[in-house]
Design an enzyme around this catalytic site. Structure first.
Site, mmCIF file in Angstrom:
data_model
loop_
_atom_site.group_PDB
_atom_site.id
_atom_site.type_symbol
_atom_site.label_atom_id
_atom_site.label_comp_id
_atom_site.label_asym_id
_atom_site.label_seq_id
_atom_site.Cartn_x
_atom_site.Cartn_y
_atom_site.Cartn_z
ATOM 1 N N CYS B 75 0.861 -1.198 0.000
ATOM 2 C CA CYS B 75 0.000 0.000 0.000
ATOM 3 C C CYS B 75 0.890 1.239 0.000
ATOM 4 O O CYS B 75 0.643 2.214 -0.714
ATOM 5 C CB CYS B 75 -0.880 0.041 1.233
ATOM 6 N N HIS B 79 0.798 4.912 -1.842
ATOM 7 C CA HIS B 79 0.089 5.908 -1.031
ATOM 8 C C HIS B 79 0.955 6.572 0.033
ATOM 9 O O HIS B 79 0.433 7.271 0.893
ATOM 10 C CB HIS B 79 -1.134 5.271 -0.366
ATOM 11 N N CYS B 113 -7.822 -2.450 -4.781
ATOM 12 C CA CYS B 113 -6.395 -2.147 -4.868
ATOM 13 C C CYS B 113 -5.591 -3.433 -4.943
ATOM 14 O O CYS B 113 -4.650 -3.541 -5.721
ATOM 15 C CB CYS B 113 -5.937 -1.343 -3.647
ATOM 16 N N CYS B 176 -34.629 -1.223 11.641
ATOM 17 C CA CYS B 176 -33.537 -0.597 12.397
ATOM 18 C C CYS B 176 -34.079 0.571 13.220
ATOM 19 O O CYS B 176 -33.737 0.752 14.387
ATOM 20 C CB CYS B 176 -32.466 -0.052 11.461
ATOM 21 N N CYS B 179 -35.648 0.464 16.969
ATOM 22 C CA CYS B 179 -34.751 0.567 18.130
ATOM 23 C C CYS B 179 -33.964 1.871 18.087
ATOM 24 O O CYS B 179 -33.929 2.623 19.046
ATOM 25 C CB CYS B 179 -33.768 -0.602 18.156
ATOM 26 N N ARG B 217 -21.882 -6.493 12.270
ATOM 27 C CA ARG B 217 -22.818 -5.916 13.250
ATOM 28 C C ARG B 217 -24.240 -5.916 12.682
ATOM 29 O O ARG B 217 -25.191 -6.238 13.372
ATOM 30 C CB ARG B 217 -22.345 -4.503 13.602
ATOM 31 N N CYS B 221 -27.582 -7.785 14.204
ATOM 32 C CA CYS B 221 -28.875 -7.137 14.424
ATOM 33 C C CYS B 221 -29.970 -7.916 13.700
ATOM 34 O O CYS B 221 -31.043 -8.151 14.248
ATOM 35 C CB CYS B 221 -28.851 -5.684 13.931
#
Lengths: 106, 260
Positions: B75, B79, B113, B176, B179, B217, B221
């Site tokens: 990278c 960069h 990339c 969503c 809550c 996540r 949920c």
């Protein structure tokens, strides 16, 4: 590949107490869980941690399955002479992870 | 006197009404999830050293310099030695990639990339190296404000994300917003319901004892409301990510956050 973080002050006054902080990446698999197919997941924990200051043991700890993953440990040592502080974690499979920090005593 | 009281009451009612309207409006200042967590976790997050998420950030820093793939490039070769040069970039994902005609989040940008520039195999979503790199970039953008591109082609993506946010799903038939908008601050078991902001991701979850991406996540949920989770990197999750970035615009990035 194990990632380790160590924090030791770079300089400290003779006779003074200073804090050492350590953090190591490890799953600490307790050996009491089962995988999605119901098979037990083999235990894999860091069994022992030892810290020495110029070859003298500062702290030694036996760890057990209830220790959380990525264990964090902080403790104090008294500044004697300049030198190196060595850390060693022993895995269940015998792998030894070592790390060294240097300290300047004024 | 009665008249006074009446008008006073009326004013109060009007104030209530306008604040009610203001609360339904998504332009009110967003609140970070950090405001909703227990003091111990807040302390752990704010301790640069003890925060376990920093282990992934450190690993990401190593990976940034490690050459990979047939092109043998890292990278850093393109960069610069330090990611902070590009730090602002991490704050602004997902963006629209005109060449590919689709929105791209940070995870897929890293993999583009890898496949195109480094000629290396893409990293699996939620794999340790991809989490580490994502965490590293987002951490480099720490304290910067979340920004969201919702102009041009992103308008439709953000709109789709909002639909996903408001779509009822699963056996519990919850969206969503039920809550994270209508019941913010109330208790759910032993936790306080947050606004569901994305400024701390990837986040270290103490109960899972690992760093988790935003999409994982989302899956958790979905599972919690007994809905079928979508695949990591799914278009709808990317759209939801874009909507959350728009919704959380102005919040400071806190990666790696620590949550229960």
């Amino acid at each position: 590949m194990t990632t380790v973080r160590i924090r030791v002050p770079s300089t400290v006054k003779q006779g003074e107490l200073f804090e050492i902080r350590t953090l190591i990446q490890h799953p600490m698999e307790s050996g009491q869980r089962v995988d999605d197919n119901g098979r037990p997941v083999p235990r894999k924990i860091l069994r022992r941690f030892v810290c020495t200051y110029n070859g003298v043991e500062v702290i030694a700890a036996d760890w057990h399955p209830a220790v959380a993953s990525n264990p964090y440990l902080a403790f104090f040592a008294r500044a004697g002479e300049s030198g190196s502080i060595e850390f060693a974690w022993t895995d269940d499979d015998g792998t030894l992870t070592r790390e060294t920090a240097t300290i300047q005593v004024t | 006197m009665i008249l006074f009281r009446l008008s006073h009451g009326l004013v109060a009612a009007l104030v209530l009404l306008t604040t009610g309207v203001a609360q339904g409006d998504d332009r009110r200042p967003p609140r970070s999830g950090l405001e909703f967590v227990a003091p111990g976790l807040r302390q752990l997050q704010e301790d640069e050293f003890a925060n376990p998420g920093m282990l992934w950030v450190m690993r990401g820093n190593q990976l940034w310099r490690e050459p990979a793939g047939a092109a043998n490039k890292s990278c850093a070769d393109c960069h610069g030695k330090e990611a902070p040069e590009n730090a602002g970039a991490a704050a602004g994902y997902p963006r629209f990639d005109a060449a590919r005609g689709r929105p791209v989040n940070l995870e897929s940008r890293i993999n583009l990339c890898r496949t195109e520039e480094m000629r290396a195999p893409p990293l699996a979503y939620e794999s340790e190296p991809l989490l580490a790199l994502t965490a590293y970039f987002r951490h480099a953008a720490r304290s910067q404000s979340m920004v969201a591109d919702d102009s041009g082609a992103m308008t439709a993506v953000v709109a789709r994300g909002r639909q996903v946010f408001e779509q009822r799903r699963g056996a519990f038939d919850l969206a969503c917003r039920h809550c994270h908008e209508l019941n913010v601050g109330k208790s759910l078991r032993e936790e306080r319901i947050s606004e569901g902001q994305s400024n701390g991701f990837p986040t270290y979850r103490v109960s899972w004892q690992t760093l988790v991406s935003l999409h994982r996540r989302f899956q958790a949920c979905d599972t919690a409301v007994s809905a079928e989770p979508l695949a990591l990197g799914h278009d709808d999750y990317v759209a939801l990510e874009a909507y959350l970035a728009r919704r959380g615009t102005g919040l400071a990035i806190e990666t790696p956050a620590v949550r229960r």
